[in-house]
Write a protein that holds these residues in place. Structure first.
Motif, PDB file in Angstrom:
ATOM      1  N   GLU A 203      -0.722  -5.173   6.402  1.00  0.00           N
ATOM      2  CA  GLU A 203      -1.561  -4.977   5.227  1.00  0.00           C
ATOM      3  C   GLU A 203      -1.265  -3.660   4.510  1.00  0.00           C
ATOM      4  OE1 GLU A 203      -4.389  -4.302   8.795  1.00  0.00           O
ATOM      5  OE2 GLU A 203      -2.342  -4.994   8.446  1.00  0.00           O
ATOM      6  N   ASP A 204      -0.523  -2.760   5.181  1.00  0.00           N
ATOM      7  CA  ASP A 204      -0.161  -1.487   4.554  1.00  0.00           C
ATOM      8  C   ASP A 204       1.115  -1.576   3.717  1.00  0.00           C
ATOM      9  OD1 ASP A 204      -2.343  -0.336   5.758  1.00  0.00           O
ATOM     10  OD2 ASP A 204      -1.217   0.533   7.429  1.00  0.00           O
ATOM     11  N   VAL A 205       1.887  -2.644   3.880  1.00  0.00           N
ATOM     12  CA  VAL A 205       3.180  -2.736   3.201  1.00  0.00           C
ATOM     13  C   VAL A 205       3.043  -2.709   1.679  1.00  0.00           C
ATOM     14  CG1 VAL A 205       5.186  -4.233   2.795  1.00  0.00           C
ATOM     15  CG2 VAL A 205       4.365  -3.828   5.133  1.00  0.00           C
ATOM     16  N   PRO A 206       2.151  -3.524   1.057  1.00  0.00           N
ATOM     17  CA  PRO A 206       2.053  -3.459  -0.407  1.00  0.00           C
ATOM     18  C   PRO A 206       1.718  -2.067  -0.934  1.00  0.00           C
ATOM     19  CG  PRO A 206       0.967  -5.433   0.409  1.00  0.00           C
ATOM     20  CD  PRO A 206       1.295  -4.605   1.610  1.00  0.00           C
ATOM     21  N   LEU A 207       0.816  -1.361  -0.268  1.00  0.00           N
ATOM     22  CA  LEU A 207       0.468  -0.008  -0.713  1.00  0.00           C
ATOM     23  C   LEU A 207       1.641   0.951  -0.567  1.00  0.00           C
ATOM     24  CD1 LEU A 207      -3.176   0.608   0.562  1.00  0.00           C
ATOM     25  CD2 LEU A 207      -2.394   0.396  -1.779  1.00  0.00           C
ATOM     26  N   LEU A 208       2.387   0.826   0.528  1.00  0.00           N
ATOM     27  CA  LEU A 208       3.551   1.678   0.719  1.00  0.00           C
ATOM     28  C   LEU A 208       4.617   1.411  -0.343  1.00  0.00           C
ATOM     29  CD1 LEU A 208       3.742   1.493   4.601  1.00  0.00           C
ATOM     30  CD2 LEU A 208       3.560   3.614   3.291  1.00  0.00           C
ATOM     31  N   VAL A 209       4.827   0.139  -0.675  1.00  0.00           N
ATOM     32  CA  VAL A 209       5.792  -0.205  -1.719  1.00  0.00           C
ATOM     33  C   VAL A 209       5.385   0.440  -3.038  1.00  0.00           C
ATOM     34  CG1 VAL A 209       6.724  -2.095  -3.106  1.00  0.00           C
ATOM     35  CG2 VAL A 209       6.571  -2.338  -0.624  1.00  0.00           C
ATOM     36  N   GLU A 210       4.117   0.292  -3.405  1.00  0.00           N
ATOM     37  CA  GLU A 210       3.622   0.886  -4.646  1.00  0.00           C
ATOM     38  C   GLU A 210       3.775   2.408  -4.618  1.00  0.00           C
ATOM     39  OE1 GLU A 210      -0.370  -0.377  -5.218  1.00  0.00           O
ATOM     40  OE2 GLU A 210       0.120  -2.511  -5.073  1.00  0.00           O
ATOM     41  N   HIS A 211       3.502   3.007  -3.476  1.00  0.00           N
ATOM     42  CA  HIS A 211       3.609   4.463  -3.336  1.00  0.00           C
ATOM     43  C   HIS A 211       5.050   4.926  -3.546  1.00  0.00           C
ATOM     44  CE1 HIS A 211       3.074   8.499  -1.745  1.00  0.00           C
ATOM     45  NE2 HIS A 211       3.962   8.253  -0.802  1.00  0.00           N
ATOM     46  N   PHE A 212       6.013   4.240  -2.927  1.00  0.00           N
ATOM     47  CA  PHE A 212       7.416   4.641  -3.060  1.00  0.00           C
ATOM     48  C   PHE A 212       7.931   4.401  -4.474  1.00  0.00           C
ATOM     49  CE2 PHE A 212       7.662   3.628   1.704  1.00  0.00           C
ATOM     50  CZ  PHE A 212       7.372   4.941   2.035  1.00  0.00           C
ATOM     51  N   LEU A 213       7.476   3.314  -5.112  1.00  0.00           N
ATOM     52  CA  LEU A 213       7.872   3.079  -6.501  1.00  0.00           C
ATOM     53  C   LEU A 213       7.325   4.171  -7.415  1.00  0.00           C
ATOM     54  CD1 LEU A 213       7.443  -0.791  -6.860  1.00  0.00           C
ATOM     55  CD2 LEU A 213       9.582   0.496  -6.912  1.00  0.00           C
ATOM     56  N   ALA A 214       6.081   4.579  -7.162  1.00  0.00           N
ATOM     57  CA  ALA A 214       5.479   5.647  -7.971  1.00  0.00           C
ATOM     58  C   ALA A 214       6.230   6.956  -7.780  1.00  0.00           C
ATOM     59  CB  ALA A 214       4.011   5.810  -7.607  1.00  0.00           C
ATOM     60  N   GLN A 215       6.676   7.241  -6.556  1.00  0.00           N
ATOM     61  CA  GLN A 215       7.441   8.454  -6.305  1.00  0.00           C
ATOM     62  C   GLN A 215       8.747   8.464  -7.093  1.00  0.00           C
ATOM     63  OE1 GLN A 215       7.827   8.567  -1.973  1.00  0.00           O
ATOM     64  NE2 GLN A 215       6.402  10.275  -1.890  1.00  0.00           N
ATOM     65  N   ARG A 216       9.364   7.303  -7.198  1.00  0.00           N
ATOM     66  CA  ARG A 216      10.630   7.206  -7.915  1.00  0.00           C
ATOM     67  C   ARG A 216      10.428   7.045  -9.414  1.00  0.00           C
ATOM     68  NH1 ARG A 216      15.202   6.579  -5.548  1.00  0.00           N
ATOM     69  NH2 ARG A 216      16.065   5.439  -7.314  1.00  0.00           N
ATOM     70  N   GLN A 217       9.164   6.822  -9.823  1.00  0.00           N
ATOM     71  CA  GLN A 217       8.833   6.643 -11.241  1.00  0.00           C
ATOM     72  C   GLN A 217       9.676   5.519 -11.849  1.00  0.00           C
ATOM     73  OE1 GLN A 217       9.310  10.609 -12.913  1.00  0.00           O
ATOM     74  NE2 GLN A 217       7.232  11.168 -12.345  1.00  0.00           N
ATOM     75  N   GLN A 218       9.761   4.419 -11.107  1.00  0.00           N
ATOM     76  CA  GLN A 218      10.537   3.275 -11.554  1.00  0.00           C
ATOM     77  C   GLN A 218       9.605   2.166 -12.035  1.00  0.00           C
ATOM     78  OE1 GLN A 218      13.805   2.799 -11.767  1.00  0.00           O
ATOM     79  NE2 GLN A 218      14.443   4.768 -10.934  1.00  0.00           N
ATOM     80  N   ASN A 219       9.951   1.570 -13.153  1.00  0.00           N
ATOM     81  CA  ASN A 219       9.174   0.460 -13.702  1.00  0.00           C
ATOM     82  C   ASN A 219       9.664  -0.854 -13.091  1.00  0.00           C
ATOM     83  OD1 ASN A 219       7.360  -0.970 -15.273  1.00  0.00           O
ATOM     84  ND2 ASN A 219       8.747  -1.091 -17.023  1.00  0.00           N
TER      85      ASN A 219
END
Length: 353
Positions: A203-219
Motif C-alpha cells: 500500500e506504500d508503493v503508490p505514495l513512494l512512486v508519487e514522491h519520487f516523481l515529485a523529487q524529479r519534477q517530472q510530468n
C-alpha cells in the motif's frame, strides 16, 4: 573542522549533513508498519540511547536514521554517516577517530574523525555488521567511555554523540559465526527498529512512486492499472529499486502516461508481471461492464461510454488509494473538488475498510 580533507577511499554515500545543509528526511507510507515506525521515532527521538535499525538492503534504514536525528534535540547539530562496508579495514580507525599529523604515511596534517565531526549530533554507522573485528572492540570501548583518541595521538577527547547503527546482516548469525561481538550488539541494540521489505507493504508503493516523481519534477503519470501492478511487484531491491525504476520510467516516458503494458519493458527483473492485487478494500458498487469493441451498425451512446470509462478509472484509483480522496485525485490528475463532483455524479462512495 568542517573544512578538513577526507581520505579518497571513503564511500560516496558517507556524508556530513549540517543543519543548514540537510534536507528534511521523509518517511513515505501509510502502512501499519510505517505508522508504527513513525510512532517509535516520536517516542525515542530525545533519548540518547543507541539505536539499531535492521532490515533488508534498500529498505530505507538511512531515512529512518535521518528522521530520528531531525526529530531529536540534536537536530541543530550535524548528522554524520559512514558506510562501514565501504571503508578498508586499515583506514577504518582513522575514519572514525581521526589522526594526528605524521601518524602514518600520507597523514600530512591532523584530521578529525567522524566522532569528533558529529559532536553534539548523531553518528550513523551504516552496515555496521561489516565492521572489521579489530574495530568492533575499539567502537565498544568508545560507546562505553564516550572518549576517543586520534591515531598517533595521546590526548583523550570527550565526545557527545548519539550512535545510530544499521545493518542488513543477521547479527545473531554473525555472532554465532564469530564475525561480530555479542557485547557490541548489546551496546548498539538498546532500541531496535526493524524496517520491513517493500513487498510487505504494497500500500506504500503508490505514495513512494508519487514522491519520487515529485523529487524529479517530472510530468509523468501511471495509469491506475499500472500502479496496481507496481504494488503487486515483489521489489527484491526494495525502495532503492523502486526509486531507480521511477527514474528510468521518467526518462523513457518524459511527460507521458505509463500504462500497465509498458511496465514489462521498464522492470529489470525477469519475473513475469504479476496480476494486480488489491492493497485496500473499498466499498463501492461493481465495476461497469467491458466497453464495446467497435462502433457497430447501430452506433453507440458515446456519452454513456465515456462516462463508463471515467467511472471505471475513478473506482480503480479509489481501490489503489484505499479510498483517500487526495491520493485518488493525484492518481487521476484531477483537482480534489473535481473528483468529488464526479463521484457525486456517478453515485460513488469510497470508505476504506
Amino acid at each position: 573542522m568542517r573544512g578538513q580533507s577526507r581520505q579518497s577511499t571513503s564511500a560516496a554515500t558517507d556524508r556530513v549533513l549540517h543543519p543548514n545543509e540537510a534536507q528534511l528526511a521523509i518517511l513515505v507510507g501509510v502502512s501499519p508498519a510505517i505508522a508504527a515506525i513513525r510512532e517509535e521515532i516520536r517516542m525515542i527521538a530525545d533519548a540518547d540511547a543507541s539505536v539499531l535499525i535492521t532490515g533488508p538492503s534498500g529498505s530505507g534504514k538511512d531515512v529512518v536514521a535521518q528522521k530520528l536525528h531531525q526529530k531529536s534535540r540534536r537536530a541543530a547539530r550535524p548528522f554524520v554517516a559512514i558506510n562501514c562496508a565501504a571503508i578498508p579495514a586499515e583506514l577504518m580507525e582513522s575514519e572514525l577517530f581521526g589522526h594526528e599529523q605524521g601518524a602514518f604515511t600520507g597523514a600530512v596534517k591532523a584530521r578529525a574523525g567522524r566522532f569528533e565531526t558529529a559532536h553534539g549530533g548523531t553518528l550513523f554507522l551504516d552496515e555496521v555488521g561489516d565492521m572489521p573485528a579489530a574495530m568492533q572492540a575499539k567502537l565498544l570501548r568508545t560507546l562505553e567511555t564516550r572518549v576517543i583518541e586520534r591515531v598517533g595521538g595521546m590526548l583523550p577527547i570527550l565526545v557527545d554523540v548519539r550512535v545510530v547503527a544499521a545493518t542488513s546482516v543477521d547479527l545473531q548469525a554473525a555472532i554465532a559465526a564469530g564475525r561480530f561481538r555479542a557485547d557490541l550488539l548489546y551496546r548498539l541494540d538498546v532500541i531496535h527498529i526493524d524496517m520491513p521489505p517493500l513487498q510487505d507493504r504494497p500500500e506504500d508503493v503508490p505514495l513512494l512512486v508519487e514522491h519520487f516523481l515529485a523529487q524529479r519534477q517530472q510530468n509523468v503519470r501511471f495509469t491506475p492499472a499500472a500502479m496496481a501492478a507496481l504494488a503487486a511487484w515483489p521489489w527484491p531491491g526494495n525502495v532503492r529499486e523502486l526509486r531507480n525504476f521511477v527514474e528510468r520510467a521518467s526518462i523513457h516516458h518524459s511527460g507521458g502516461i505509463i500504462g500497465r503494458e509498458s511496465l514489462g519493458r521498464l522492470l529489470t527483473s525477469s519475473r513475469r508481471l504479476p496480476e494486480p492485487r488489491a492493497v485496500a478494500v473499498v466499498t463501492v458498487a461493481p465495476a461497469p461492464q467491458a466497453l464495446p469493441s467497435g462502433l457497430g451498425p447501430d452506433g453507440i451512446d458515446l456519452r454513456q461510454v465515456l462516462a463508463d470509462v471515467e467511472c471505471a478509472y475513478i473506482r480503480e484509483a479509489l481501490a489503489i488509494s484505499g479510498g483517500t480522496i487526495a491520493r485518488t485525485a493525484r492518481l487521476l490528475g484531477l483537482q480534489r473538488t473535481t473528483l468529488i463532483e464526479k463521484m457525486r455524479r456517478f453515485d460513488i462512495e469510497a470508505r476504506a475498510t
